[in-house]
Write a protein that holds these residues in place. Sequence first.
Motif, short mmCIF file in Angstrom:
data_model
loop_
_atom_site.label_atom_id
_atom_site.label_comp_id
_atom_site.label_asym_id
_atom_site.label_seq_id
_atom_site.Cartn_x
_atom_site.Cartn_y
_atom_site.Cartn_z
N PRO A 9 0.82 -1.23 0.00
CA PRO A 9 0.00 0.00 0.00
C PRO A 9 0.85 1.27 0.00
CG PRO A 9 -0.84 -1.59 1.58
CD PRO A 9 0.48 -2.11 1.12
N HIS A 10 1.99 1.23 0.70
CA HIS A 10 2.89 2.38 0.72
C HIS A 10 3.42 2.66 -0.69
CE1 HIS A 10 7.00 4.15 1.19
NE2 HIS A 10 6.37 4.90 2.07
N GLN A 11 3.80 1.61 -1.39
CA GLN A 11 4.32 1.78 -2.75
C GLN A 11 3.23 2.18 -3.74
OE1 GLN A 11 8.13 1.16 -3.46
NE2 GLN A 11 7.38 2.16 -1.62
N GLN A 12 2.02 1.67 -3.51
CA GLN A 12 0.90 2.06 -4.39
C GLN A 12 0.60 3.55 -4.24
OE1 GLN A 12 -1.80 -1.02 -2.78
NE2 GLN A 12 -2.21 -1.57 -4.91
N GLN A 13 0.61 4.03 -2.98
CA GLN A 13 0.35 5.45 -2.75
C GLN A 13 1.43 6.30 -3.41
OE1 GLN A 13 -2.48 6.74 -0.82
NE2 GLN A 13 -1.81 8.41 -2.16
N MET A 14 2.67 5.82 -3.29
CA MET A 14 3.79 6.55 -3.90
C MET A 14 3.63 6.60 -5.42
SD MET A 14 6.27 8.03 -2.43
CE MET A 14 6.53 7.15 -0.90
N MET A 15 3.20 5.50 -6.00
CA MET A 15 3.00 5.46 -7.45
C MET A 15 1.88 6.43 -7.86
SD MET A 15 3.73 4.35 -10.49
CE MET A 15 4.83 2.93 -10.29
N GLN A 16 0.79 6.40 -7.11
CA GLN A 16 -0.33 7.29 -7.44
C GLN A 16 0.11 8.77 -7.37
OE1 GLN A 16 -4.25 6.38 -5.75
NE2 GLN A 16 -4.56 8.54 -5.35
N ASN A 17 0.84 9.10 -6.31
CA ASN A 17 1.32 10.48 -6.16
C ASN A 17 2.28 10.85 -7.29
OD1 ASN A 17 -0.14 10.38 -3.82
ND2 ASN A 17 1.62 10.41 -2.44
N ALA A 18 3.21 9.94 -7.58
CA ALA A 18 4.21 10.22 -8.61
C ALA A 18 3.56 10.41 -9.97
CB ALA A 18 5.23 9.07 -8.67
N GLN A 19 2.57 9.59 -10.26
CA GLN A 19 1.92 9.69 -11.58
C GLN A 19 1.25 11.03 -11.79
OE1 GLN A 19 2.14 7.87 -14.18
NE2 GLN A 19 2.67 5.79 -13.59
N GLY A 42 2.63 -7.17 -8.67
CA GLY A 42 2.40 -6.68 -10.04
C GLY A 42 0.99 -6.16 -10.22
N GLU A 43 0.01 -6.92 -9.79
CA GLU A 43 -1.38 -6.47 -9.90
C GLU A 43 -1.59 -5.20 -9.09
OE1 GLU A 43 -3.77 -10.66 -10.71
OE2 GLU A 43 -3.85 -9.78 -8.71
N GLY A 44 -1.01 -5.18 -7.90
CA GLY A 44 -1.18 -4.02 -7.02
C GLY A 44 -0.63 -2.74 -7.64
N MET A 45 0.55 -2.83 -8.22
CA MET A 45 1.17 -1.63 -8.78
C MET A 45 0.52 -1.22 -10.09
SD MET A 45 3.11 -0.88 -6.35
CE MET A 45 3.60 0.67 -7.11
N LEU A 46 0.12 -2.18 -10.90
CA LEU A 46 -0.56 -1.83 -12.16
C LEU A 46 -1.94 -1.23 -11.87
CD1 LEU A 46 0.57 -4.88 -14.33
CD2 LEU A 46 1.33 -2.51 -14.57
N ASP A 47 -2.61 -1.76 -10.84
CA ASP A 47 -3.90 -1.19 -10.45
C ASP A 47 -3.73 0.23 -9.91
OD1 ASP A 47 -5.32 -3.41 -11.22
OD2 ASP A 47 -5.42 -4.30 -9.21
N ALA A 48 -2.56 0.53 -9.36
CA ALA A 48 -2.30 1.87 -8.80
C ALA A 48 -1.90 2.86 -9.88
CB ALA A 48 -1.21 1.78 -7.73
N GLY A 49 -1.79 2.40 -11.12
CA GLY A 49 -1.50 3.33 -12.21
C GLY A 49 -0.12 3.23 -12.82
N ALA A 50 0.66 2.21 -12.43
CA ALA A 50 2.00 2.04 -13.02
C ALA A 50 1.86 1.79 -14.52
CB ALA A 50 2.73 0.87 -12.37
N ASP A 51 2.82 2.33 -15.27
CA ASP A 51 2.81 2.10 -16.72
C ASP A 51 3.39 0.73 -17.06
OD1 ASP A 51 1.94 4.76 -17.98
OD2 ASP A 51 3.44 5.38 -16.52
N GLY A 52 4.08 0.13 -16.12
CA GLY A 52 4.65 -1.18 -16.39
C GLY A 52 5.32 -1.76 -15.16
N MET A 53 5.76 -3.00 -15.28
CA MET A 53 6.50 -3.69 -14.22
C MET A 53 7.88 -4.06 -14.74
SD MET A 53 4.62 -3.77 -11.55
CE MET A 53 5.66 -4.84 -10.56
N ASP A 54 8.85 -4.06 -13.85
CA ASP A 54 10.21 -4.47 -14.21
C ASP A 54 10.64 -5.61 -13.30
OD1 ASP A 54 12.85 -4.68 -15.04
OD2 ASP A 54 13.54 -2.96 -13.88
#
Lengths: 344, 108
Positions: free
Chosen positions: A117-127, A186-198
Amino acid sequence: METKIATRMGDGSLTEMTRGELRSDIEDATQLAAGKAKVDPLTQDEQDHVLDIYASAACFTAVDIGDQVVLSCDGGGSKMTGTDILDLLESEQRLGQDILELWHIEYSYKAIKTILPHQQQMMQNAQQMLTAPIQYGAQPNLAFYSRPDGPCENWFELLPRGEIAAAREAIVEAMDYATKDFIFVGEGMLDAGADGMDFDTTGGAGDGDFFSTLRAVRHLREKYPTAGIEVGMAGEFVIGVHGELEWDGRRLAGLWPQGQLEVCQDAGVTLFGPAVNINTGKSCAWNTAYSLTVIKPCMDVACIPVHPNVGEGVCGVPVNGYPPEDAASRAAKAHVEILRCDGL
Amino acid sequence: MDVTHALAAGMGGIRTAGDLVARMQMSRGMRLTEAKRYVADRLGCTERDLADSYAMEQIRGEKGLGRILDHSNLHPGEPNAMMAKFRIAETLGITIPSVEKFRELAGI
Protein backbone atom coordinates in the motif's frame (compact mmCIF):
# COMPACT_ATOMS: atom_id res chain seq x y z
CA MET A 1 56.52 1.21 -32.15
CA GLU A 2 52.75 1.49 -31.74
CA THR A 3 51.32 4.31 -29.66
CA LYS A 4 49.83 3.33 -26.33
CA ILE A 5 46.18 4.30 -25.80
CA ALA A 6 44.60 4.87 -22.38
CA THR A 7 41.84 2.34 -21.92
CA ARG A 8 40.03 0.47 -19.14
CA MET A 9 40.05 -2.96 -17.57
CA GLY A 10 36.83 -4.67 -16.52
CA ASP A 11 37.33 -3.50 -12.92
CA GLY A 12 37.43 0.11 -14.12
CA SER A 13 41.16 0.68 -13.66
CA LEU A 14 43.09 2.57 -16.31
CA THR A 15 45.65 0.76 -18.40
CA GLU A 16 47.46 1.36 -21.68
CA MET A 17 47.21 -0.79 -24.77
CA THR A 18 48.24 -0.43 -28.39
CA ARG A 19 45.72 -0.58 -31.23
CA GLY A 20 47.13 -3.99 -32.07
CA GLU A 21 46.60 -5.24 -28.52
CA LEU A 22 43.03 -3.96 -28.55
CA ARG A 23 42.39 -5.68 -31.88
CA SER A 24 43.76 -8.91 -30.48
CA ASP A 25 41.51 -8.63 -27.40
CA ILE A 26 38.43 -8.08 -29.57
CA GLU A 27 39.27 -11.06 -31.78
CA ASP A 28 39.89 -13.31 -28.77
CA ALA A 29 36.67 -12.29 -27.06
CA THR A 30 34.37 -12.76 -30.02
CA GLN A 31 35.89 -16.18 -30.81
CA LEU A 32 35.55 -17.30 -27.19
CA ALA A 33 31.95 -16.02 -26.95
CA ALA A 34 31.01 -17.62 -30.25
CA GLY A 35 32.35 -20.95 -29.08
CA LYS A 36 30.64 -20.85 -25.69
CA ALA A 37 27.23 -19.61 -26.91
CA LYS A 38 27.41 -21.56 -30.20
CA VAL A 39 26.80 -18.44 -32.29
CA ASP A 40 28.68 -16.65 -35.06
CA PRO A 41 31.57 -14.36 -34.12
CA LEU A 42 31.34 -10.67 -34.98
CA THR A 43 32.09 -9.95 -38.63
CA GLN A 44 35.38 -8.27 -39.52
CA ASP A 45 33.55 -4.97 -40.13
CA GLU A 46 31.93 -5.20 -36.72
CA GLN A 47 35.24 -5.98 -35.02
CA ASP A 48 36.81 -3.00 -36.81
CA HIS A 49 33.95 -0.80 -35.62
CA VAL A 50 34.46 -1.88 -32.00
CA LEU A 51 38.19 -1.28 -32.41
CA ASP A 52 37.61 2.27 -33.69
CA ILE A 53 35.40 3.00 -30.66
CA TYR A 54 37.97 1.65 -28.17
CA ALA A 55 41.12 2.95 -29.91
CA SER A 56 39.89 6.53 -29.60
CA ALA A 57 41.68 8.74 -27.10
CA ALA A 58 38.50 10.73 -26.38
CA CYS A 59 37.30 10.92 -22.78
CA PHE A 60 33.69 10.53 -23.93
CA THR A 61 31.89 9.21 -26.97
CA ALA A 62 28.30 9.05 -28.22
CA VAL A 63 26.04 7.67 -30.94
CA ASP A 64 25.37 9.72 -34.08
CA ILE A 65 22.61 12.35 -34.15
CA GLY A 66 19.31 10.61 -34.88
CA ASP A 67 20.52 7.21 -33.63
CA GLN A 68 19.53 7.79 -29.99
CA VAL A 69 17.61 4.98 -28.27
CA VAL A 70 15.09 4.65 -25.44
CA LEU A 71 16.64 4.42 -21.96
CA SER A 72 14.98 2.23 -19.36
CA CYS A 73 16.50 1.67 -15.94
CA ASP A 74 16.75 -0.85 -13.14
CA GLY A 75 16.13 1.00 -9.94
CA GLY A 76 15.95 4.76 -10.21
CA GLY A 77 17.66 7.17 -12.49
CA SER A 78 19.44 9.51 -10.11
CA LYS A 79 19.72 6.91 -7.32
CA MET A 80 18.87 9.40 -4.60
CA THR A 81 18.06 6.48 -2.37
CA GLY A 82 14.86 6.76 -0.38
CA THR A 83 13.68 9.99 -1.96
CA ASP A 84 11.11 8.34 -4.22
CA ILE A 85 9.31 11.17 -6.00
CA LEU A 86 12.30 13.54 -5.85
CA ASP A 87 14.41 10.83 -7.47
CA LEU A 88 11.82 10.44 -10.22
CA LEU A 89 11.50 14.19 -10.78
CA GLU A 90 15.27 14.53 -10.97
CA SER A 91 15.43 11.65 -13.44
CA GLU A 92 12.74 13.19 -15.63
CA GLN A 93 13.58 16.88 -15.42
CA ARG A 94 17.37 16.80 -15.23
CA LEU A 95 18.58 13.48 -16.66
CA GLY A 96 16.03 13.27 -19.46
CA GLN A 97 15.31 9.63 -18.69
CA ASP A 98 12.85 8.07 -21.15
CA ILE A 99 11.35 5.43 -18.82
CA LEU A 100 11.35 6.08 -15.07
CA GLU A 101 11.21 3.47 -12.36
CA LEU A 102 9.76 3.69 -8.87
CA TRP A 103 11.60 1.33 -6.56
CA HIS A 104 12.23 0.69 -2.90
CA ILE A 105 15.57 0.04 -1.25
CA GLU A 106 14.41 -3.50 -0.25
CA TYR A 107 14.07 -4.11 -4.04
CA SER A 108 12.76 -7.65 -3.73
CA TYR A 109 9.18 -8.72 -4.51
CA LYS A 110 9.04 -10.77 -1.32
CA ALA A 111 9.81 -7.69 0.78
CA ILE A 112 7.70 -5.28 -1.28
CA LYS A 113 4.65 -7.46 -0.67
CA THR A 114 4.66 -6.29 2.96
CA ILE A 115 4.68 -2.58 2.06
CA LEU A 116 2.54 -2.69 -1.06
CA PRO A 117 0.00 0.00 0.00
CA HIS A 118 2.89 2.38 0.72
CA GLN A 119 4.32 1.78 -2.75
CA GLN A 120 0.90 2.06 -4.39
CA GLN A 121 0.35 5.45 -2.75
CA MET A 122 3.79 6.55 -3.90
CA MET A 123 3.00 5.46 -7.45
CA GLN A 124 -0.33 7.29 -7.44
CA ASN A 125 1.32 10.48 -6.16
CA ALA A 126 4.21 10.22 -8.61
CA GLN A 127 1.92 9.69 -11.58
CA GLN A 128 0.19 12.99 -10.83
CA MET A 129 3.47 14.88 -10.82
CA LEU A 130 5.34 13.37 -13.76
CA THR A 131 4.87 13.17 -17.52
CA ALA A 132 7.22 10.35 -18.56
CA PRO A 133 6.14 6.69 -18.13
CA ILE A 134 6.84 5.19 -14.69
CA GLN A 135 7.26 1.47 -14.19
CA TYR A 136 7.65 -0.32 -10.86
CA GLY A 137 10.73 -2.46 -10.36
CA ALA A 138 12.09 -5.11 -8.01
CA GLN A 139 14.03 -8.38 -8.18
CA PRO A 140 12.57 -11.92 -8.09
CA ASN A 141 15.31 -13.16 -5.68
CA LEU A 142 14.04 -16.73 -5.38
CA ALA A 143 16.69 -17.59 -2.81
CA PHE A 144 14.88 -15.40 -0.26
CA TYR A 145 12.21 -18.11 -0.08
CA SER A 146 14.68 -20.63 1.37
CA ARG A 147 15.73 -20.98 5.00
CA PRO A 148 16.77 -19.04 7.02
CA ASP A 149 15.07 -16.17 5.13
CA GLY A 150 12.04 -18.09 3.89
CA PRO A 151 9.82 -21.11 4.48
CA CYS A 152 11.42 -23.67 2.13
CA GLU A 153 14.33 -26.05 2.61
CA ASN A 154 17.60 -24.44 1.47
CA TRP A 155 18.47 -26.11 -1.82
CA PHE A 156 21.95 -24.60 -1.78
CA GLU A 157 22.59 -26.69 1.35
CA LEU A 158 20.84 -29.79 -0.01
CA LEU A 159 22.67 -29.85 -3.36
CA PRO A 160 26.23 -30.17 -1.95
CA ARG A 161 24.98 -33.09 0.16
CA GLY A 162 23.77 -34.83 -2.97
CA GLU A 163 20.11 -34.56 -2.00
CA ILE A 164 19.07 -33.66 -5.53
CA ALA A 165 15.41 -34.70 -5.33
CA ALA A 166 14.86 -32.83 -2.08
CA ALA A 167 16.58 -29.75 -3.50
CA ARG A 168 14.37 -29.79 -6.59
CA GLU A 169 11.29 -30.21 -4.41
CA ALA A 170 12.33 -27.19 -2.34
CA ILE A 171 12.87 -25.09 -5.49
CA VAL A 172 9.43 -25.97 -6.83
CA GLU A 173 7.85 -25.09 -3.49
CA ALA A 174 9.71 -21.75 -3.44
CA MET A 175 8.64 -21.04 -7.01
CA ASP A 176 4.99 -21.27 -6.01
CA TYR A 177 5.46 -18.76 -3.19
CA ALA A 178 7.48 -16.48 -5.48
CA THR A 179 5.06 -16.41 -8.40
CA LYS A 180 2.21 -15.56 -6.03
CA ASP A 181 4.22 -12.63 -4.64
CA PHE A 182 5.21 -11.35 -8.10
CA ILE A 183 1.56 -11.43 -9.18
CA PHE A 184 0.36 -9.84 -5.93
CA VAL A 185 2.79 -6.93 -6.25
CA GLY A 186 2.40 -6.68 -10.04
CA GLU A 187 -1.38 -6.47 -9.90
CA GLY A 188 -1.18 -4.02 -7.02
CA MET A 189 1.17 -1.63 -8.78
CA LEU A 190 -0.56 -1.83 -12.16
CA ASP A 191 -3.90 -1.19 -10.45
CA ALA A 192 -2.30 1.87 -8.80
CA GLY A 193 -1.50 3.33 -12.21
CA ALA A 194 2.00 2.04 -13.02
CA ASP A 195 2.81 2.10 -16.72
CA GLY A 196 4.65 -1.18 -16.39
CA MET A 197 6.50 -3.69 -14.22
CA ASP A 198 10.21 -4.47 -14.21
CA PHE A 199 11.56 -7.86 -13.16
CA ASP A 200 15.19 -6.92 -12.58
CA THR A 201 18.08 -9.40 -12.36
CA THR A 202 15.85 -12.30 -13.35
CA GLY A 203 17.49 -15.70 -13.12
CA GLY A 204 19.86 -14.56 -10.38
CA ALA A 205 19.00 -17.72 -8.44
CA GLY A 206 18.94 -19.89 -11.54
CA ASP A 207 16.29 -21.52 -13.70
CA GLY A 208 13.70 -21.62 -10.88
CA ASP A 209 14.03 -17.86 -10.48
CA PHE A 210 13.48 -17.43 -14.24
CA PHE A 211 10.55 -19.87 -14.40
CA SER A 212 8.65 -18.30 -11.50
CA THR A 213 9.06 -14.90 -13.20
CA LEU A 214 7.87 -16.13 -16.61
CA ARG A 215 4.81 -17.62 -14.96
CA ALA A 216 3.97 -14.30 -13.30
CA VAL A 217 4.57 -12.43 -16.57
CA ARG A 218 2.11 -14.65 -18.40
CA HIS A 219 -0.54 -14.03 -15.75
CA LEU A 220 0.00 -10.25 -15.77
CA ARG A 221 0.00 -10.11 -19.58
CA GLU A 222 -3.37 -11.86 -19.74
CA LYS A 223 -4.88 -9.52 -17.15
CA TYR A 224 -3.20 -6.28 -18.35
CA PRO A 225 -2.84 -6.54 -22.15
CA THR A 226 -1.26 -3.08 -22.65
CA ALA A 227 0.99 -2.92 -19.57
CA GLY A 228 4.72 -2.68 -20.10
CA ILE A 229 6.53 -5.71 -18.69
CA GLU A 230 10.32 -5.59 -18.65
CA VAL A 231 12.46 -8.61 -17.82
CA GLY A 232 16.11 -7.81 -17.25
CA MET A 233 18.38 -10.82 -16.89
CA ALA A 234 21.02 -11.55 -14.24
CA GLY A 235 23.63 -13.08 -16.51
CA GLU A 236 24.56 -14.31 -19.95
CA PHE A 237 23.17 -17.80 -19.47
CA VAL A 238 20.61 -19.31 -17.13
CA ILE A 239 22.18 -21.41 -14.40
CA GLY A 240 20.55 -24.82 -14.01
CA VAL A 241 20.13 -24.94 -10.24
CA HIS A 242 17.07 -27.19 -10.67
CA GLY A 243 18.18 -28.32 -14.10
CA GLU A 244 14.97 -29.83 -15.44
CA LEU A 245 12.58 -26.89 -15.58
CA GLU A 246 11.03 -26.30 -18.98
CA TRP A 247 8.96 -23.47 -20.42
CA ASP A 248 6.53 -24.93 -22.94
CA GLY A 249 8.88 -27.83 -23.59
CA ARG A 250 12.06 -25.76 -23.68
CA ARG A 251 14.68 -26.36 -21.00
CA LEU A 252 15.57 -23.12 -19.25
CA ALA A 253 18.93 -24.18 -17.85
CA GLY A 254 21.74 -23.09 -20.11
CA LEU A 255 19.73 -20.66 -22.24
CA TRP A 256 21.82 -17.86 -23.76
CA PRO A 257 20.32 -14.44 -24.60
CA GLN A 258 18.54 -15.52 -27.80
CA GLY A 259 16.81 -18.39 -26.01
CA GLN A 260 16.04 -16.17 -23.03
CA LEU A 261 14.44 -13.63 -25.36
CA GLU A 262 12.33 -16.29 -27.08
CA VAL A 263 10.79 -17.62 -23.86
CA CYS A 264 10.27 -14.05 -22.60
CA GLN A 265 8.45 -13.15 -25.81
CA ASP A 266 6.31 -16.25 -25.43
CA ALA A 267 5.38 -15.33 -21.87
CA GLY A 268 4.30 -11.82 -22.87
CA VAL A 269 7.28 -9.61 -22.00
CA THR A 270 7.38 -6.21 -23.76
CA LEU A 271 10.99 -5.18 -23.02
CA PHE A 272 13.85 -7.68 -22.82
CA GLY A 273 17.12 -6.77 -21.14
CA PRO A 274 19.99 -9.19 -21.77
CA ALA A 275 22.90 -8.98 -19.32
CA VAL A 276 26.43 -10.23 -19.97
CA ASN A 277 28.72 -10.36 -16.96
CA ILE A 278 32.05 -8.55 -16.90
CA ASN A 279 35.39 -10.32 -16.70
CA THR A 280 37.38 -7.93 -14.49
CA GLY A 281 40.72 -9.33 -15.62
CA LYS A 282 40.08 -8.45 -19.25
CA SER A 283 39.91 -5.08 -20.99
CA CYS A 284 36.61 -3.30 -21.58
CA ALA A 285 37.17 -3.76 -25.33
CA TRP A 286 37.36 -7.52 -24.72
CA ASN A 287 34.23 -7.46 -22.56
CA THR A 288 32.21 -5.42 -25.03
CA ALA A 289 33.16 -7.67 -27.95
CA TYR A 290 32.14 -10.70 -25.86
CA SER A 291 28.82 -9.08 -24.93
CA LEU A 292 27.98 -8.06 -28.50
CA THR A 293 28.69 -11.55 -29.78
CA VAL A 294 26.32 -13.35 -27.41
CA ILE A 295 23.53 -10.74 -27.67
CA LYS A 296 23.65 -10.22 -31.45
CA PRO A 297 21.53 -13.30 -32.34
CA CYS A 298 18.67 -11.74 -30.35
CA MET A 299 18.29 -8.94 -32.82
CA ASP A 300 17.23 -11.20 -35.69
CA VAL A 301 14.46 -12.96 -33.76
CA ALA A 302 13.22 -10.09 -31.58
CA CYS A 303 9.56 -9.13 -31.94
CA ILE A 304 9.85 -6.86 -28.89
CA PRO A 305 12.31 -4.12 -27.93
CA VAL A 306 15.71 -5.32 -26.71
CA HIS A 307 17.48 -3.10 -24.15
CA PRO A 308 20.94 -4.53 -23.35
CA ASN A 309 21.71 -3.96 -19.69
CA VAL A 310 24.64 -1.55 -19.65
CA GLY A 311 24.57 -1.09 -15.90
CA GLU A 312 27.47 -1.48 -13.53
CA GLY A 313 29.40 -4.68 -14.23
CA VAL A 314 27.53 -5.88 -17.30
CA CYS A 315 27.74 -5.53 -21.09
CA GLY A 316 31.12 -3.80 -21.20
CA VAL A 317 30.56 -1.40 -18.29
CA PRO A 318 33.20 -1.91 -15.56
CA VAL A 319 32.44 -3.36 -12.13
CA ASN A 320 32.89 -0.16 -10.20
CA GLY A 321 30.69 1.99 -7.99
CA TYR A 322 31.41 4.92 -10.27
CA PRO A 323 31.80 3.45 -13.76
CA PRO A 324 34.17 5.77 -15.67
CA GLU A 325 32.38 7.84 -18.30
CA ASP A 326 34.83 6.92 -21.05
CA ALA A 327 34.13 3.22 -20.55
CA ALA A 328 30.35 3.47 -20.04
CA SER A 329 29.86 5.72 -23.06
CA ARG A 330 31.95 3.38 -25.26
CA ALA A 331 29.85 0.41 -24.15
CA ALA A 332 26.65 2.33 -24.94
CA LYS A 333 27.85 3.41 -28.38
CA ALA A 334 29.11 -0.07 -29.30
CA HIS A 335 25.86 -1.80 -28.32
CA VAL A 336 23.67 0.73 -30.15
CA GLU A 337 25.76 0.85 -33.31
CA ILE A 338 26.65 -2.83 -33.67
CA LEU A 339 23.40 -4.38 -32.47
CA ARG A 340 20.99 -1.65 -33.59
CA CYS A 341 19.21 -2.37 -30.35
CA ASP A 342 15.97 -0.66 -29.33
CA GLY A 343 17.18 0.82 -26.09
CA LEU A 344 19.57 0.46 -23.19
CA MET B 1 26.49 6.49 -15.06
CA ASP B 2 22.89 7.51 -15.72
CA VAL B 3 24.09 10.89 -16.95
CA THR B 4 26.66 9.13 -19.12
CA HIS B 5 24.08 6.96 -20.83
CA ALA B 6 21.63 9.85 -21.19
CA LEU B 7 24.27 11.88 -23.01
CA ALA B 8 25.86 9.02 -24.96
CA ALA B 9 22.79 7.32 -26.33
CA GLY B 10 19.51 8.43 -24.71
CA MET B 11 16.64 10.06 -26.59
CA GLY B 12 16.19 12.74 -23.94
CA GLY B 13 12.91 11.93 -22.20
CA ILE B 14 10.47 14.86 -22.05
CA ARG B 15 13.19 17.24 -23.29
CA THR B 16 12.52 15.56 -26.62
CA ALA B 17 10.11 12.75 -27.54
CA GLY B 18 11.92 9.98 -25.66
CA ASP B 19 8.99 9.43 -23.31
CA LEU B 20 6.57 9.17 -26.23
CA VAL B 21 8.65 6.60 -28.11
CA ALA B 22 9.09 4.73 -24.82
CA ARG B 23 5.32 4.62 -24.35
CA MET B 24 4.92 2.86 -27.70
CA GLN B 25 7.59 0.32 -26.74
CA MET B 26 5.91 -0.32 -23.41
CA SER B 27 2.25 -0.36 -24.40
CA ARG B 28 2.49 -1.97 -27.84
CA GLY B 29 5.85 -3.74 -27.69
CA MET B 30 6.99 -1.79 -30.77
CA ARG B 31 10.62 -2.03 -31.73
CA LEU B 32 12.56 1.23 -31.99
CA THR B 33 12.21 1.92 -35.71
CA GLU B 34 8.48 1.24 -35.69
CA ALA B 35 7.94 3.25 -32.51
CA LYS B 36 9.86 6.26 -33.84
CA ARG B 37 7.95 6.17 -37.13
CA TYR B 38 4.62 5.89 -35.31
CA VAL B 39 5.33 8.85 -33.00
CA ALA B 40 6.71 10.99 -35.82
CA ASP B 41 3.58 10.36 -37.89
CA ARG B 42 1.35 11.28 -34.96
CA LEU B 43 3.29 14.46 -34.27
CA GLY B 44 3.71 15.41 -37.92
CA CYS B 45 7.49 15.66 -37.72
CA THR B 46 10.55 13.75 -38.92
CA GLU B 47 12.05 10.85 -37.00
CA ARG B 48 15.23 12.85 -36.47
CA ASP B 49 13.18 15.59 -34.78
CA LEU B 50 12.21 13.11 -32.06
CA ALA B 51 15.57 13.32 -30.27
CA ASP B 52 16.15 17.00 -31.11
CA SER B 53 15.41 19.18 -28.09
CA TYR B 54 15.18 22.30 -30.32
CA ALA B 55 12.44 20.82 -32.49
CA MET B 56 10.59 19.00 -29.73
CA GLU B 57 10.47 21.99 -27.41
CA GLN B 58 8.36 23.76 -30.05
CA ILE B 59 6.23 20.72 -30.89
CA ARG B 60 5.54 19.76 -27.27
CA GLY B 61 4.60 23.35 -26.52
CA GLU B 62 2.23 23.60 -29.47
CA LYS B 63 0.52 20.30 -28.65
CA GLY B 64 0.56 20.66 -24.87
CA LEU B 65 2.56 17.48 -24.24
CA GLY B 66 4.52 18.81 -21.26
CA ARG B 67 7.96 20.42 -21.23
CA ILE B 68 10.90 20.70 -18.87
CA LEU B 69 10.39 23.56 -16.46
CA ASP B 70 13.28 25.66 -15.19
CA HIS B 71 13.79 29.22 -14.09
CA SER B 72 14.18 30.54 -17.63
CA ASN B 73 11.54 28.31 -19.21
CA LEU B 74 8.33 28.53 -17.22
CA HIS B 75 5.01 27.88 -18.87
CA PRO B 76 2.15 28.76 -16.52
CA GLY B 77 -1.19 27.95 -18.10
CA GLU B 78 0.32 25.18 -20.21
CA PRO B 79 -0.42 21.49 -19.53
CA ASN B 80 2.23 19.50 -17.67
CA ALA B 81 2.38 16.22 -15.72
CA MET B 82 -1.10 14.62 -15.50
CA MET B 83 -2.67 17.29 -17.69
CA ALA B 84 -0.09 16.65 -20.40
CA LYS B 85 -0.64 12.90 -20.12
CA PHE B 86 -4.30 13.33 -21.06
CA ARG B 87 -3.09 14.97 -24.27
CA ILE B 88 -0.33 12.40 -24.84
CA ALA B 89 -2.85 9.56 -24.63
CA GLU B 90 -5.06 11.28 -27.19
CA THR B 91 -2.17 12.25 -29.49
CA LEU B 92 -0.66 8.75 -29.53
CA GLY B 93 -3.99 6.91 -29.50
CA ILE B 94 -3.09 4.85 -26.45
CA THR B 95 -4.51 4.24 -22.99
CA ILE B 96 -2.37 5.56 -20.13
CA PRO B 97 -3.26 3.75 -16.88
CA SER B 98 -2.70 6.75 -14.61
CA VAL B 99 -4.91 8.93 -16.81
CA GLU B 100 -7.72 6.39 -16.59
CA LYS B 101 -7.18 6.13 -12.84
CA PHE B 102 -7.30 9.91 -12.48
CA ARG B 103 -10.47 10.07 -14.56
CA GLU B 104 -12.07 7.39 -12.38
CA LEU B 105 -11.04 8.86 -9.03
CA ALA B 106 -11.88 12.45 -10.00
CA GLY B 107 -15.28 11.36 -11.24
CA ILE B 108 -14.68 12.85 -14.70
